[in-house]
Design a protein around this motif. Structure first.
Motif, mmCIF file in Angstrom:
data_model
loop_
_atom_site.group_PDB
_atom_site.id
_atom_site.type_symbol
_atom_site.label_atom_id
_atom_site.label_comp_id
_atom_site.label_asym_id
_atom_site.label_seq_id
_atom_site.Cartn_x
_atom_site.Cartn_y
_atom_site.Cartn_z
ATOM 1 N N ALA A 36 1.130 -1.269 0.080
ATOM 2 C CA ALA A 36 0.144 -0.032 0.060
ATOM 3 C C ALA A 36 0.743 1.614 0.015
ATOM 4 O O ALA A 36 0.937 2.128 -0.737
ATOM 5 C CB ALA A 36 -0.968 -0.352 1.653
ATOM 6 N N THR A 86 -7.618 -1.806 -4.184
ATOM 7 C CA THR A 86 -8.485 -1.510 -3.502
ATOM 8 C C THR A 86 -10.182 -2.202 -3.897
ATOM 9 O O THR A 86 -10.550 -2.402 -2.997
ATOM 10 C CB THR A 86 -8.526 -0.436 -3.389
ATOM 11 O OG1 THR A 86 -7.190 0.586 -3.589
ATOM 12 C CG2 THR A 86 -9.660 -0.089 -2.263
ATOM 13 N N ALA A 130 -11.367 -4.780 -1.316
ATOM 14 C CA ALA A 130 -12.899 -4.687 -0.372
ATOM 15 C C ALA A 130 -14.051 -5.461 -0.736
ATOM 16 O O ALA A 130 -14.770 -5.631 0.199
ATOM 17 C CB ALA A 130 -13.135 -2.840 -0.874
ATOM 18 N N TYR A 179 -11.783 7.555 6.132
ATOM 19 C CA TYR A 179 -10.732 6.617 5.139
ATOM 20 C C TYR A 179 -10.903 7.418 4.239
ATOM 21 O O TYR A 179 -10.008 6.742 3.739
ATOM 22 C CB TYR A 179 -11.023 5.652 5.545
ATOM 23 C CG TYR A 179 -10.845 4.792 6.776
ATOM 24 C CD1 TYR A 179 -9.386 4.454 6.770
ATOM 25 C CD2 TYR A 179 -11.309 4.916 8.082
ATOM 26 C CE1 TYR A 179 -8.734 3.981 8.061
ATOM 27 C CE2 TYR A 179 -10.299 3.951 9.623
ATOM 28 C CZ TYR A 179 -8.714 3.838 8.980
ATOM 29 O OH TYR A 179 -8.271 3.319 10.014
ATOM 30 N N GLY A 218 -7.712 7.942 1.939
ATOM 31 C CA GLY A 218 -7.690 7.570 1.146
ATOM 32 C C GLY A 218 -6.260 8.483 -0.014
ATOM 33 O O GLY A 218 -6.145 8.645 -0.724
ATOM 34 N N ASN A 246 -13.634 -3.218 8.337
ATOM 35 C CA ASN A 246 -12.777 -2.739 7.608
ATOM 36 C C ASN A 246 -12.801 -2.592 6.229
ATOM 37 O O ASN A 246 -12.438 -2.058 5.223
ATOM 38 C CB ASN A 246 -11.281 -4.188 7.731
ATOM 39 C CG ASN A 246 -10.512 -3.666 6.982
ATOM 40 O OD1 ASN A 246 -10.256 -4.363 6.233
ATOM 41 N ND2 ASN A 246 -9.649 -3.559 8.187
ATOM 42 N N ARG A 283 -12.406 0.643 3.711
ATOM 43 C CA ARG A 283 -11.028 0.627 2.335
ATOM 44 C C ARG A 283 -12.318 0.691 0.630
ATOM 45 O O ARG A 283 -11.764 0.879 -0.300
ATOM 46 C CB ARG A 283 -11.431 -1.380 1.687
ATOM 47 C CG ARG A 283 -10.078 -1.855 2.453
ATOM 48 C CD ARG A 283 -9.851 -3.416 2.707
ATOM 49 N NE ARG A 283 -9.302 -3.946 3.560
ATOM 50 C CZ ARG A 283 -8.087 -3.658 3.660
ATOM 51 N NH1 ARG A 283 -7.036 -3.634 3.038
ATOM 52 N NH2 ARG A 283 -7.407 -4.330 5.281
ATOM 53 N N ASP A 296 -3.484 0.970 5.400
ATOM 54 C CA ASP A 296 -4.330 -0.655 5.174
ATOM 55 C C ASP A 296 -5.716 0.037 5.267
ATOM 56 O O ASP A 296 -6.231 -1.539 5.752
ATOM 57 C CB ASP A 296 -3.523 -1.035 5.812
ATOM 58 C CG ASP A 296 -3.657 -2.176 4.847
ATOM 59 O OD1 ASP A 296 -3.987 -3.051 3.476
ATOM 60 O OD2 ASP A 296 -3.983 -3.348 5.527
ATOM 61 N N GLY A 297 -6.341 0.422 6.271
ATOM 62 C CA GLY A 297 -7.790 0.467 7.016
ATOM 63 C C GLY A 297 -7.618 -0.291 9.335
ATOM 64 O O GLY A 297 -6.244 -0.116 9.223
#
Length: 500
Positions: free
Chosen positions: A27, A56, A60, A275, A279, A397, A401, A473-474
């Motif tokens: 990542a 991703t 995800a 998030y 990103g 999580n 993502r 990475d989450g």
């Protein structure tokens, strides 16, 4: 059951850390490599978006299914398949002759990541005795965070030789993981796992995210043409079908019953806002430092290190604070501090210096993340029943993502970046400033949402919180102190069938 002080226990931890560390390393390395990839493969900005989003997207869409496969067929088995798959896809990335091949290989990498990432942590949870489990997971998280921190150094050094080495470095790492796994990893599975897999849900989720992402990326390049609008409509219809499927399925991949808890829904809404911003920030800052300021890949990657260092140093304390006073205040203040840091970073332009223009924003951003990530995990798990702690953290999580995926697709469109702008310092700087202002607004919205919706339960503190996570990475797939489901996983020696 293993103990952390035993040789075999340390081997299990080593294999799990190195396996998941490949995904964390990937990542951070790839973001730093984007300008070099664009120049070598003659890619537009949309091509760079797909280089990130190809991975991703499948990760995800399939990470919850990957965890379910491990529970059913054996976590060691699925973990090893994921490691081998990830290594094979990495080899294909490193040998890719053109951008479409690279994006396809990145999508295959995401499938491997979806298999190995949940399995690495599940193996630790199932393998160690309860009194050593929290320390083992803390070590897994902390060492994984260090892998993420090493990514910019390694990436910058490898890019000095060839961008292909950024992907090829995963192959020898995977060989080591598989060799250790074959000798030392115990097998485990959930004896209560049964019924059909929600393959239809996984396919609909992937199609929905793919259609929506495709429309957003292509709209930034060509505008909202009929074909772009059709792709977006198809994606939205697939997402609607996914929701209907998950609500009706007997054993859904994404159990919407969890969202009946207002606290769980609120925590995931905050996750999505925060998030999505992360990103966008990590995608754009590494580009801007090289395009606008003229940093080398190594210098650009190293510039981001204060964020990871602060996360490693302060996340445990933030988790302990959330246990004492509840997650509401840290989840409010943290995103607001992040937003202030991002606003400082939005002023980076040609002629900027690291100490004056980059470092202060990185420090504020890192401090805010340190306040946010562990309390956010606490809020998610506190809002779910104890027996559903694993699936609750997995859903969180996946939300993180998906948020990053959509942000990388959307921000260039909303900020006016497109085509070859990443080769023009003036054009990229203007769009970068707008995009980071939008990221700051997302973070501020996340903080405000937390203040309005997160309650203030005090989670009993039974042990020091030794939890770290890599923000790129989450959030973690499961909190080290989270209560386990009622059915404990059975553990057997390698090569033996698990008891049922």
């Amino acid at each position: 059951m293993l103990r952390l002080g035993e040789a075999r226990g340390r081997w299990v931890l080593f294999a799990a850390v190195l396996g998941s560390g490949m995904a964390m390393l990937d990542a951070t390395v790839v973001n730093v490599a984007l300008p070099t990839l664009g120049a070598e493969l003659h890619a537009s900005l949309a091509g760079l978006q797909w280089t990130v989003n190809g991975y991703t997207l499948t990760l995800a869409a399939l990470i919850l299914l990957g965890g379910a496969l491990g529970d059913r067929y054996g976590r060691r088995r699925i973990f090893c398949i994921g490691v081998a798959w990830f290594a094979t896809a990495s080899l294909l990335c490193g040998l890719a002759p053109n951008l479409p091949t690279l994006v396809a290989a990145r999508a295959l990498q995401g499938i491997g990541g979806a298999l190995l990432t949940p399995g690495s942590l599940a193996i630790i949870q199932a393998s160690f005795v309860p009194e050593d489990r929290a320390r083992a997971v803390g070590a897994w998280s902390g060492l994984g965070g260090i892998a993420g921190a090493l990514g910019p150094f390694l990436g910058g050094w490898l890019l000095g030789v060839s961008w292909r080495l950024v992907f090829l470095v995963n192959v020898p790492l995977a060989v080591v993981v598989l060799a250790v796994a074959a000798r030392h990893l115990p097998e485990s599975r959930d004896p209560d796992a049964s019924g059909r897999f929600d393959v239809a849900g996984a396919v609909l989720g992937a199609l929905g995210l793919a259609g929506t992402t495709t429309a957003l990326v292509r709209a930034g390049e060509a505008g909202w043409t009929a074909s772009v609008a059709l792709a977006g409509l198809a994606g939205l219809l697939a997402l609607v079908a996914f929701v209907l499927r998950e609500r009706a399925a007997a054993q859904p991949m994404l159990p919407f019953a969890l969202f009946r808890s207002g606290g769980f829904a609120a925590a995931n809404a905050v996750t999505f806002a925060v998030y999505a911003a992360l990103g966008g920030v990590f995608f754009l800052v590494a580009l801007d430092l090289q395009v606008s300021v003229g940093f080398s890949p190594l210098a650009a990657g190293t510039s981001i290190l204060p964020v990871t260092v602060l996360m490693l140093a302060l996340s445990a304390r933030a988790g302990a604070l959330a246990q004492r006073i509840g997650p509401r205040l840290p989840m409010t203040v943290g995103p607001l501090v992040c937003a202030a840091g991002v606003l400082l970073l939005s002023r980076i332009e040609p002629g900027a210096t690291y100490l004056r223009d980059v470092f202060p924003g990185m420090v504020l951003f890192g401090l805010g993340l340190s306040l946010t990530v562990a309390p956010l995990t606490t809020a998610v798990l506190a809002a779910a029943e104890d027996r559903r702690a694993g699936i609750a953290s997995g859903v969180n999580n996946a939300v993180a993502r998906a948020a990053g995926l959509l942000a990388v697709a959307t921000l260039p469109l909303t900020s006016g970046l497109h085509g070859d702008d990443y080769r023009d310092p003036a054009a990229f700087t203007a769009g970068f400033s707008v995009a980071l202002t939008q990221c700051a607004a997302l973070l501020a919205a996340g903080g405000l949402l937390a203040w309005l919706t997160i309650r203030r339960p005090v989670v009993p503190c039974t042990a020091p919180d030794r939890h770290w996570a890599c923000p790129v990475d989450g959030p973690p797939l499961e909190h080290p102190d989270a209560p386990r489901p009622a059915a404990a996983a059975s553990v057997t020696a390698p090569g033996q069938a698990a008891s049922t």
